[in-house]
Design a protein around this motif. Structure first.
Motif, short mmCIF file in Angstrom:
data_model
loop_
_atom_site.label_atom_id
_atom_site.label_comp_id
_atom_site.label_asym_id
_atom_site.label_seq_id
_atom_site.Cartn_x
_atom_site.Cartn_y
_atom_site.Cartn_z
N ARG A 342 -5.10 73.05 35.51
CA ARG A 342 -5.05 72.49 34.15
C ARG A 342 -3.93 73.11 33.35
O ARG A 342 -3.15 72.42 32.68
N THR A 345 -0.39 72.01 34.75
CA THR A 345 -0.01 70.63 34.40
C THR A 345 0.42 70.52 32.95
O THR A 345 1.46 69.92 32.63
N ARG A 346 -0.32 71.11 32.07
CA ARG A 346 0.00 70.97 30.65
C ARG A 346 1.20 71.81 30.25
O ARG A 346 1.99 71.42 29.38
N TYR A 347 1.38 72.95 30.91
CA TYR A 347 2.56 73.76 30.60
C TYR A 347 3.83 73.10 31.11
O TYR A 347 4.89 73.21 30.48
N ARG A 349 4.33 69.90 31.18
CA ARG A 349 4.64 68.87 30.18
C ARG A 349 5.30 69.50 28.95
O ARG A 349 6.21 68.91 28.36
N GLY A 373 -3.95 74.33 25.96
CA GLY A 373 -3.82 74.59 27.38
C GLY A 373 -5.14 74.76 28.10
O GLY A 373 -5.31 74.30 29.23
N ASP A 386 -9.56 65.27 32.39
CA ASP A 386 -8.53 64.34 31.91
C ASP A 386 -8.75 62.93 32.46
O ASP A 386 -7.79 62.25 32.87
#
Length: 508
Positions: A342, A345-347, A349, A373, A386
């Motif tokens: 998780r 993936t968000r970092y 982006r 995050g 998600d």
């Protein structure tokens, strides 16, 4: 006085609101209306000013139905000074709402809580409704403390009924009602005068002291409420009267200098754990963090692997909060691989955004990890990540159903909006244009002949002086009518023109 039943049984009104309403209604029957001040109402009802003010606030505030029981109209004298307000009660609609008739003297002779019980008993007596102790408990409630709004205990209600019967306003017929219940009878006036407990009777022998009970019978709460404020606290200090701190009413502060100053220490604490000065707030203290170093557990360090380069820029406080959040989720059953994925993936982006990364690296990465995050995004199912099921990698069925439902609702709303739009009638077609008449084309005039150079005035004078009929006809044949007219003039040429098409030309 005609009183709405909602004032008697409504939980949004305090006990004093009923007494204040009855007194305002009674004073409003005078020609000038109710112009009594708050202090006057409190004196009439034997209440405090704050209790009357709270009751007036409840009565003048509109409830959920938009109805206020008392209306206040401010008054000002002619010289601009304020006067007591004019208060009027709402007229009771006896055809559409429940009500009860109560004597006005009951508001001034009974405490507010006993007045409420008396009003309920009077209403039940008129309606011929048997009352139980549970129904009376539901009417009188705690007014203060953590139990505010909850019904009183059975013992408190029994004591209130006994005190109310002692005043003579009601009579309790024990076990004379249906099914062995007590029957309550309300009177329009007390059956006997109430003796003043404060009157001194020197001849009467002193009454024996009642034996103390293990559980005293109190009104409500953990201590009897003697006033509207907080219970007073006794001062148990043993200092003698007359000292400076007693007369001044304060406590002397310890000085920081002189003989009262604190003893120096060798290992003085840093600015983070040191107490702030008397004129300085803790939030205004500057300086680096000098406390113990922060240590992260191995599993927290493994989860934060995608953001290891950003950890030195995060403050110890925020980093401690991040560790606590990760530990909470791990304790709840979330695996480390899921948290790492998780965060990765968000970092990614965030770093792909470019300028957003630069802003985040200026001290905002820690708060981004806490707020964006680490939190789980998805539906209420713990397995949803998600919008995807973490174990299988397939789309979450609940999220799909929610999305389909939202789309269906949006389509239905759009269809309903289109259906509600007024239909605009098409304007009638324009009438056909009338037929246009045929166009008649005129003949284009022939070009003007070349007349040659313009004769001078002297040449004209000489030619006209020597002009004869033969010379004029010869000029017409050789030069043409326009040139001849320009040379000899219209008066000499017109008599010799034989062609009707000539208009004579332009006169010279």
């Amino acid at each position: 006085m005609c009183v709405p039943l909602r004032l008697v049984v409504g939980g949004q009104y305090g006990d004093a609101a009923l007494a204040v309403y009855i007194k305002i209604a009674a004073l409003g029957m005078r020609p000038e209306g109710c112009r009594a001040r708050v202090a006057t109402l409190a004196e009439y009802l034997s209440l405090s000013k704050s209790a009357v003010e709270r009751a007036l606030t409840q009565l003048t505030t509109a409830g959920s139905d938009g109805i206020a029981e008392v209306t206040t109209e401010r008054k000002t004298s002619r010289d601009g000074e304020g006067e007591s307000a004019l208060r009027t009660v709402r007229p009771v609609d006896t055809d559409r709402e429940l009500f009860v008739w109560l004597p006005a003297r009951a508001a001034t002779s009974l405490p507010p809580r006993q007045l409420r019980l008396y009003a309920v008993i009077s209403y039940a007596q008129i309606r011929r409704m048997p009352l139980t102790l549970a129904e009376l408990r539901a009417v009188v409630r705690h007014q203060y403390g953590d139990s505010a709004g909850q019904p009183l205990g059975e013992r408190q209600v029994k004591r209130l009924l006994a005190d109310l019967e002692a005043t003579g306003w009601i009579t309790i017929h024990h076990r004379q009602g249906p099914r062995g219940r007590h029957a309550y009878e309300a009177h329009l006036r007390p059956l006997h005068p109430v003796l003043d407990d404060t009157a001194e009777e020197p001849d009467a022998p002193p009454a024996p002291a009642a034996p103390a009970t293990a559980t005293p019978d109190i009104h409500d709460g953990s201590a009897p409420r003697t006033a509207d404020g907080s219970p007073s606290r006794d001062d148990h200090r043993t200092d003698r009267l007359g000292r400076k701190d007693e007369l001044g009413g304060g406590i002397r502060r310890r000085r920081d200098t002189g003989s009262y100053g604190p003893a120096p220490v060798e290992n003085r604490a840093g600015t983070t754990f040191r107490a702030a000065a008397s004129d300085e707030k803790r939030s205004n203290q500057a300086g680096p963090y000098c406390g113990p170093g922060l240590q992260l557990s191995p599993r927290v360090w493994q989860v934060l692997e995608p953001v290891h380069p950003e950890l030195p820029a995060i403050s110890p406080y925020v980093l401690r909060r991040i560790g606590q959040e990760i530990g909470r989720q791990l304790s709840a059953g979330v695996c480390m691989e899921r948290l790492t994925t998780r965060l990765t993936t968000r970092y990614s982006r965030l770093t792909a955004a470019g300028p957003a990364t630069e802003r985040a690296r200026r001290g905002e990465v820690g708060r981004w990890i806490l707020g964006a995050g680490l939190p789980r995004h998805g539906c209420r199912l713990d397995s949803c990540e998600d919008g995807t099921t973490w174990a299988t990698g397939e789309r979450c069925a609940l999220c799909a159903n929610i999305a389909a439902t939202e789309q269906a609702l949006a389509a239905a709303a759009a269809e309903e909006a289109r259906a509600q739009q007024p239909v605009v009638a098409e304007p009638p077609p324009d009438p056909p244009a009338p037929p246009r008449p045929p166009v008649t084309w005129l003949r284009w005039p022939p070009p003007s002949p070349d007349l040659g150079p313009e004769p001078t005035p002297d040449e004209r004078e000489q030619a006209r002086a020597a002009a004869t009929d033969d010379t004029i006809r010869q000029a017409l044949d050789q030069l043409g009518a326009p040139a001849a007219i320009r040379l000899y003039g219209r008066a000499l040429i017109l008599p010799h023109l034989t062609n009707p098409e000539h208009d004579g030309g332009t006169p010279a």
